[in-house]
Design an enzyme around this catalytic site. Structure first.
Site, PDB file in Angstrom:
ATOM      1  N   ASN A   4       0.809  -1.228   0.000  1.00  0.00           N
ATOM      2  CA  ASN A   4       0.000   0.000   0.000  1.00  0.00           C
ATOM      3  C   ASN A   4       0.842   1.278   0.000  1.00  0.00           C
ATOM      4  O   ASN A   4       0.396   2.301  -0.510  1.00  0.00           O
ATOM      5  CB  ASN A   4      -0.904  -0.024   1.244  1.00  0.00           C
ATOM      6  CG  ASN A   4      -1.697   1.251   1.409  1.00  0.00           C
ATOM      7  OD1 ASN A   4      -2.519   1.567   0.563  1.00  0.00           O
ATOM      8  ND2 ASN A   4      -1.449   1.972   2.484  1.00  0.00           N
ATOM      9  N   SER A  51      -3.603   3.128  -8.851  1.00  0.00           N
ATOM     10  CA  SER A  51      -4.362   4.375  -8.847  1.00  0.00           C
ATOM     11  C   SER A  51      -5.058   4.487 -10.191  1.00  0.00           C
ATOM     12  O   SER A  51      -4.630   3.859 -11.168  1.00  0.00           O
ATOM     13  CB  SER A  51      -3.380   5.547  -8.666  1.00  0.00           C
ATOM     14  OG  SER A  51      -3.946   6.767  -9.064  1.00  0.00           O
ATOM     15  N   TYR A  64       4.336   9.829 -11.142  1.00  0.00           N
ATOM     16  CA  TYR A  64       3.359   9.100 -10.315  1.00  0.00           C
ATOM     17  C   TYR A  64       2.545   8.180 -11.220  1.00  0.00           C
ATOM     18  O   TYR A  64       2.360   6.992 -10.930  1.00  0.00           O
ATOM     19  CB  TYR A  64       2.448  10.112  -9.608  1.00  0.00           C
ATOM     20  CG  TYR A  64       1.419   9.485  -8.686  1.00  0.00           C
ATOM     21  CD1 TYR A  64       1.740   9.137  -7.379  1.00  0.00           C
ATOM     22  CD2 TYR A  64       0.116   9.227  -9.134  1.00  0.00           C
ATOM     23  CE1 TYR A  64       0.793   8.554  -6.535  1.00  0.00           C
ATOM     24  CE2 TYR A  64      -0.832   8.651  -8.299  1.00  0.00           C
ATOM     25  CZ  TYR A  64      -0.486   8.313  -6.998  1.00  0.00           C
ATOM     26  OH  TYR A  64      -1.427   7.735  -6.177  1.00  0.00           O
ATOM     27  N   LYS A  68       2.414   3.999 -11.279  1.00  0.00           N
ATOM     28  CA  LYS A  68       1.161   3.256 -11.060  1.00  0.00           C
ATOM     29  C   LYS A  68       0.798   2.403 -12.278  1.00  0.00           C
ATOM     30  O   LYS A  68       0.199   1.335 -12.136  1.00  0.00           O
ATOM     31  CB  LYS A  68       0.037   4.230 -10.688  1.00  0.00           C
ATOM     32  CG  LYS A  68       0.267   4.959  -9.354  1.00  0.00           C
ATOM     33  CD  LYS A  68       0.388   3.984  -8.177  1.00  0.00           C
ATOM     34  CE  LYS A  68       0.414   4.681  -6.827  1.00  0.00           C
ATOM     35  NZ  LYS A  68       0.468   3.742  -5.691  1.00  0.00           N
ATOM     36  N   THR A 101      -7.259  11.294   1.960  1.00  0.00           N
ATOM     37  CA  THR A 101      -6.141  10.926   2.855  1.00  0.00           C
ATOM     38  C   THR A 101      -5.097  12.048   2.805  1.00  0.00           C
ATOM     39  O   THR A 101      -5.159  12.914   1.919  1.00  0.00           O
ATOM     40  CB  THR A 101      -5.446   9.616   2.408  1.00  0.00           C
ATOM     41  OG1 THR A 101      -4.680   9.900   1.238  1.00  0.00           O
ATOM     42  CG2 THR A 101      -6.434   8.491   2.144  1.00  0.00           C
TER      43      THR A 101
HETATM   44  N1  LIG Z   1      -5.213   9.309  -1.678  1.00  0.00           N
HETATM   45  C1  LIG Z   1      -5.469   9.151  -2.981  1.00  0.00           C
HETATM   46  O1  LIG Z   1      -6.138   9.985  -3.612  1.00  0.00           O
HETATM   47  C2  LIG Z   1      -4.997   7.936  -3.694  1.00  0.00           C
HETATM   48  C3  LIG Z   1      -4.027   7.101  -3.170  1.00  0.00           C
HETATM   49  N2  LIG Z   1      -3.601   6.018  -3.872  1.00  0.00           N
HETATM   50  C4  LIG Z   1      -2.567   5.142  -3.353  1.00  0.00           C
HETATM   51  O2  LIG Z   1      -2.996   4.598  -2.123  1.00  0.00           O
HETATM   52  C5  LIG Z   1      -1.858   4.220  -1.361  1.00  0.00           C
HETATM   53  C6  LIG Z   1      -2.030   4.722   0.047  1.00  0.00           C
HETATM   54  O3  LIG Z   1      -1.932   6.133   0.024  1.00  0.00           O
HETATM   55  P1  LIG Z   1      -2.767   7.102   0.971  1.00  0.00           P
HETATM   56  O4  LIG Z   1      -3.267   6.388   2.153  1.00  0.00           O
HETATM   57  O5  LIG Z   1      -3.715   7.846   0.138  1.00  0.00           O
HETATM   58  O6  LIG Z   1      -1.640   8.149   1.338  1.00  0.00           O
HETATM   59  P2  LIG Z   1      -0.942   8.481   2.724  1.00  0.00           P
HETATM   60  O7  LIG Z   1       0.094   9.499   2.402  1.00  0.00           O
HETATM   61  O8  LIG Z   1      -1.974   8.793   3.723  1.00  0.00           O
HETATM   62  O9  LIG Z   1      -0.288   7.099   3.113  1.00  0.00           O
HETATM   63  C7  LIG Z   1       0.827   6.602   2.479  1.00  0.00           C
HETATM   64  C8  LIG Z   1       1.531   5.671   3.426  1.00  0.00           C
HETATM   65  O10 LIG Z   1       2.700   5.192   2.775  1.00  0.00           O
HETATM   66  C9  LIG Z   1       3.738   5.178   3.743  1.00  0.00           C
HETATM   67  N3  LIG Z   1       5.047   5.291   3.100  1.00  0.00           N
HETATM   68  C10 LIG Z   1       5.462   6.236   2.231  1.00  0.00           C
HETATM   69  N4  LIG Z   1       6.756   6.044   1.918  1.00  0.00           N
HETATM   70  C11 LIG Z   1       7.165   4.936   2.596  1.00  0.00           C
HETATM   71  C12 LIG Z   1       8.384   4.221   2.679  1.00  0.00           C
HETATM   72  N5  LIG Z   1       9.468   4.610   2.009  1.00  0.00           N
HETATM   73  N6  LIG Z   1       8.438   3.146   3.476  1.00  0.00           N
HETATM   74  C13 LIG Z   1       7.344   2.742   4.170  1.00  0.00           C
HETATM   75  N7  LIG Z   1       6.155   3.377   4.123  1.00  0.00           N
HETATM   76  C14 LIG Z   1       6.074   4.464   3.354  1.00  0.00           C
HETATM   77  C15 LIG Z   1       3.465   6.383   4.623  1.00  0.00           C
HETATM   78  O11 LIG Z   1       4.103   6.259   5.871  1.00  0.00           O
HETATM   79  C16 LIG Z   1       1.960   6.348   4.726  1.00  0.00           C
HETATM   80  O12 LIG Z   1       1.530   5.586   5.808  1.00  0.00           O
HETATM   81  C17 LIG Z   1      -0.643   4.778  -2.106  1.00  0.00           C
HETATM   82  O13 LIG Z   1      -0.033   3.756  -2.859  1.00  0.00           O
HETATM   83  C18 LIG Z   1      -1.260   5.812  -3.036  1.00  0.00           C
HETATM   84  O14 LIG Z   1      -0.472   6.070  -4.171  1.00  0.00           O
HETATM   85  C19 LIG Z   1      -4.163   5.684  -5.081  1.00  0.00           C
HETATM   86  C20 LIG Z   1      -5.115   6.467  -5.635  1.00  0.00           C
HETATM   87  C21 LIG Z   1      -5.615   7.639  -4.980  1.00  0.00           C
HETATM   88  C1  LIG Z   2      -1.888  12.679  -4.925  1.00  0.00           C
HETATM   89  C2  LIG Z   2      -2.151  11.726  -6.016  1.00  0.00           C
HETATM   90  C3  LIG Z   2      -3.535  11.155  -6.004  1.00  0.00           C
HETATM   91  C4  LIG Z   2      -3.838  10.564  -7.323  1.00  0.00           C
HETATM   92  C5  LIG Z   2      -5.208  10.079  -7.361  1.00  0.00           C
HETATM   93  C6  LIG Z   2      -5.591   9.707  -8.707  1.00  0.00           C
HETATM   94  O1  LIG Z   2      -5.664   8.557  -9.016  1.00  0.00           O
HETATM   95  C7  LIG Z   2      -5.863  10.757  -9.605  1.00  0.00           C
HETATM   96  C8  LIG Z   2      -5.912  10.498 -10.859  1.00  0.00           C
HETATM   97  C9  LIG Z   2      -6.233  11.551 -11.833  1.00  0.00           C
HETATM   98  C10 LIG Z   2      -4.983  12.071 -12.507  1.00  0.00           C
HETATM   99  O2  LIG Z   2      -4.393  13.128 -11.831  1.00  0.00           O
HETATM  100  C11 LIG Z   2      -5.483  12.498 -13.863  1.00  0.00           C
HETATM  101  C12 LIG Z   2      -6.807  11.842 -14.024  1.00  0.00           C
HETATM  102  O3  LIG Z   2      -7.540  11.972 -14.983  1.00  0.00           O
HETATM  103  C13 LIG Z   2      -7.064  10.940 -12.916  1.00  0.00           C
HETATM  104  C14 LIG Z   2      -8.513  10.591 -12.695  1.00  0.00           C
HETATM  105  C15 LIG Z   2      -9.352  11.411 -11.831  1.00  0.00           C
HETATM  106  C16 LIG Z   2     -10.639  10.743 -11.380  1.00  0.00           C
HETATM  107  C17 LIG Z   2     -11.578  10.317 -12.473  1.00  0.00           C
HETATM  108  C18 LIG Z   2     -12.895   9.779 -11.939  1.00  0.00           C
HETATM  109  C19 LIG Z   2     -13.834   9.473 -13.040  1.00  0.00           C
HETATM  110  C20 LIG Z   2     -15.185   9.047 -12.569  1.00  0.00           C
HETATM  111  O4  LIG Z   2     -15.619   9.355 -11.436  1.00  0.00           O
HETATM  112  O5  LIG Z   2     -15.842   8.393 -13.354  1.00  0.00           O
END
Ligand SMILES: NC(=O)C1=CN([C@@H]2O[C@H](COP(=O)(O)OP(=O)(O)OC[C@H]3O[C@@H](n4cnc5c(N)ncnc54)[C@H](O)[C@@H]3O)[C@@H](O)[C@H]2O)C=CC1
Ligand SMILES: CCCCCC(=O)/C=C/[C@H]1[C@H](O)CC(=O)[C@@H]1CCCCCCC(=O)O
Length: 177
Positions: A4, A51, A64, A68, A101
């Site tokens: 994750n 993602s 990014y 992904k 988040t």
């Molecule tokens: N929040 C969003 O909009 C979206 C998030 N994601 C993905 O979901 C996953 C979880 O992210 P979130 O909970 O949203 O973000 P977050 O920033 O709240 O959590 C990320 C976690 O990854 C851990 N982490 C980062 N670098 C690390 C390292 N080097 N070693 C160990 N742990 C590390 C952090 O400590 C944190 O707990 C990620 O892979 C993110 O890319 C995917 C799509 C959308």
């Molecule tokens: C901080 C990084 C979070 C990234 C989250 C993510 O997945 C965003 C993706 C968008 C990207 O920046 C460009 C896009 O077009 C992505 C999609 C955005 C959401 C589309 C939802 C469509 C729907 O609700 O049907």
């Protein structure tokens, strides 16, 4: 097992590749070493978090998005291998859109966005347009993937408009022998 951990850092983009992709590959291999029935393990499920940016171009987050995309390609490939090799381990990907988040705060930081910081308002507009998901829906999707014993190599998408659904790769769904 869930791989994750992830970061959004276009400035230190090599870190983004290391955390988002290299670590997922490493984690999956370590997981398989312990879980694969070929190694005396008990089988199980691995979920790698990608993602929606792994399925679409993301103009303001190119690395990014690349990391992904890599997670999806790796996971689908290793899932095909696990099936062919009868590992007893299912490996799937989850692709959420924007989720509420702390990661979303990085969009507003120059230290994370680097040269793409100038586009932060466009990303914020996208969030307003598409909405932001509650993390509980991601948990629900993950539980269903764990419970569905037929899922392997699946790419689950989670959006506000369509909820939990799956990417259909059509003819490219499975490895052809
Ligand atoms: N929040 C969003 O909009 C979206 C998030 N994601 C993905 O979901 C996953 C979880 O992210 P979130 O909970 O949203 O973000 P977050 O920033 O709240 O959590 C990320 C976690 O990854 C851990 N982490 C980062 N670098 C690390 C390292 N080097 N070693 C160990 N742990 C590390 C952090 O400590 C944190 O707990 C990620 O892979 C993110 O890319 C995917 C799509 C959308
Ligand atoms: C901080 C990084 C979070 C990234 C989250 C993510 O997945 C965003 C993706 C968008 C990207 O920046 C460009 C896009 O077009 C992505 C999609 C955005 C959401 C589309 C939802 C469509 C729907 O609700 O049907």
């Amino acid at each position: 097992m869930v791989n994750n951990a992830g970061v959004n850092n276009e400035k230190d983009w090599e870190k983004t590749i290391n955390v988002n992709l290299t670590s997922v590959i490493r984690g999956t291999y370590i997981g398989l070493e312990h879980m694969s029935k070929k190694n005396g393990g008990q089988g199980g499920v691995i979920i790698n978090i990608s993602s929606l940016a792994g399925l679409t171009p993301a103009a303001y987050q190119p690395v990014y998005s690349a990391s992904k995309h890599g997670v999806i390609g790796f996971t689908r490939s290793i899932a095909a291998l696990a099936s062919i090799g009868n590992y007893g381990v299912r490996i799937n990907t989850v692709c959420p859109a924007f989720v509420d988040t702390p990661l979303l705060e990085t969009i507003e930081k120059e230290e994370n966005m680097g040269e793409f910081y100038q586009y932060k308002d466009k990303l914020k507009d996208m969030m307003k347009c598409y909405g932001v998901l509650d993390p509980s829906l991601i948990a629900k999707g993950m539980v269903s993937l764990i419970e569905d014993e037929s899922s392997n190599g699946a790419v689950m998408k989670i959006t506000t408009s369509r909820g939990i659904h799956f990417e259909d790769f059509g003819a490219h769904q499975t490895t052809k022998i």
